[in-house]
Write an enzyme that holds these catalytic residues in place. Sequence first.
Site, short mmCIF file in Angstrom:
data_model
loop_
_atom_site.label_atom_id
_atom_site.label_comp_id
_atom_site.label_asym_id
_atom_site.label_seq_id
_atom_site.Cartn_x
_atom_site.Cartn_y
_atom_site.Cartn_z
N ASP A 40 0.85 -1.19 0.00
CA ASP A 40 0.00 0.00 0.00
C ASP A 40 0.89 1.25 0.00
OD1 ASP A 40 -3.06 0.84 0.65
OD2 ASP A 40 -1.66 2.22 1.62
N GLU A 53 -4.62 2.35 -4.45
CA GLU A 53 -3.17 2.47 -4.27
C GLU A 53 -2.59 1.18 -3.71
OE1 GLU A 53 -4.91 4.19 -0.38
OE2 GLU A 53 -5.48 3.97 -2.48
#
Length: 431
Positions: free
Chosen positions: A291, A334
Site C-alpha cells: 500500500d 493504491e
Amino acid sequence: MLNSFLLLAEAVFYFGTMVTLFGFRNRIGLGVFVCALGAMHFLETYLASVFYVALPFGMVSPGSAVLFSGKLVMLLLLYIKEDAATVRQPIYGLLLGNALMIGLVLILRLHDIAPLPDGKLPDIAFIDKMGWLMAWGTSLLFIDAILIILLYEKLGKYLRNALFTRILVSVACVLTFDQAGFFTALHFIAGAPVAVFLGGWFAKMGAALAFSIMLVAYLRWFEARQIPAPRGLSDIFDTLTYRERYEALVEQAGRDGLTGLLNRGRFDSDGEAAVAASLRTAKPLSLLIIDVDHFKSINDRFGHAEGDKVLKSIAALLGEIVSPEDQVFRIGGEEFAILCSRPHPAARLLGESIRHAVKTSTSTSRFDITISAGISTVGETTRCLADLFALADQRLYKAKSTGRDRVVGEPGGNEADGRNTWTRPERSVGA
C-alpha cells in the site's frame, strides 16, 4: 497445341504482371498488388464454372489452372518475402468479402425489381450460382493458403538448399487438394463431368511446374534479400489464424488500464489456482500486499494526475524487481499484490527490497514516497486465497498503524522457517 501454348502464355502474362506490381511494392505500396490479386477472383470463378478448353489429357479451365494456381503462388511469394502477418490480410479479405457478397445478394432478393425498357431482368439464378461457387472457392483458398505456407516451412527442414523442389512440392500437393475440393462443388452445382477433374488436375500440375520455375527465377534474379530460414510451424499457424491477437486480447482484458498490471479479477482467479497448485505440489507460495503511504494526501495536495504518476512509477518498479515467474497485480486504488513462489523469509527479503527501492527511486523533490507491506505464506492456517489475503492484509494494517514505511510478516506456524511442512491433501498434515 494452340490451347496449350495459350495457357502457358496466360500464365507468363499473369505472373509477369503480378510480380512487377510486387517488385514495386516499396514505391507504390503493397495494397496495389493485393487489390490486383483480389480483383481477379470473380473471373477465376466464372471461367472455372463455364469456360473450358480441350487438351490431350482432358478438359481444362484457364480460370482454375492458370488464374487460381497463380493466385496461390502469389500468396506464397508474399509470405516468403514479407511475413505471415502480411499474407493473412488478403486471405481473410477475400473470405470476408465473399461472405459480404452473399449477405447482400440475400437482401437484394427482397427488392421489387423494375424491368429495363427492353424488358431485361437480372439473372438471380446466375448470381446465386456464382456467389456460392465463389464462397466455396474462397473457403478452399483460405485452407490452401495456410496449408501451402505450413508445408513450405515444413519442407524447409529437409529441402532448405533446394528451393525449387521445396516450392514445387508445396504447390503441387496443395493444388491436388484444391482440385478435389473445387471439383466437388462444380460437379454438384454446375454438373461438371469427371473429365474436368482429371484434365484440371493434369493442368494444375503443369501450372505448378511452370509457376515454380518462374517464382524461383524471380526470387533469385530480382529479389536481393535472402530467403528467411525455416520458422516454427506453431508460431506461423498462430499468426495466420490471428491466435496471437486473440491471446493478446485475453491478456489485455485482465489488465489494469492505468498501470498495465494484472487486475483484481485476475488476482482472484490466478490466486486461487496458485494456492491450489502450492497445496498440491508442496511448493512455497507467498503473498505480498503493498500500500502506498499517505496516497490520499498526494492526490489532495498535488492532484490526481500526480497520483497517477506515482502509481505508474511504482508499478514499473515492481515489474523490474520481481522475478519473471512472479505475478504483480493492482487490486485497489493504491494497493498492489504480488504472488511469488518463495518461502516466507525470501518473501520478506523481497518486500524489504521493494520498500527500499520505492523510497530511493520514486521520491520527488516535492514529496517522499514510501510503501507499507504485509506478507503471508501458504501454510496450515492459510489453505485458500481468502485466508492468505486476510492474513497479509492484517499484517499490512499493522505496518500502517505502527508508523508506515515498513514490511510486516511475522512468521507463525509453518512460516517460522519459511518451509511448507504440510503434506499432500490425501495425507495427514504435519506439525
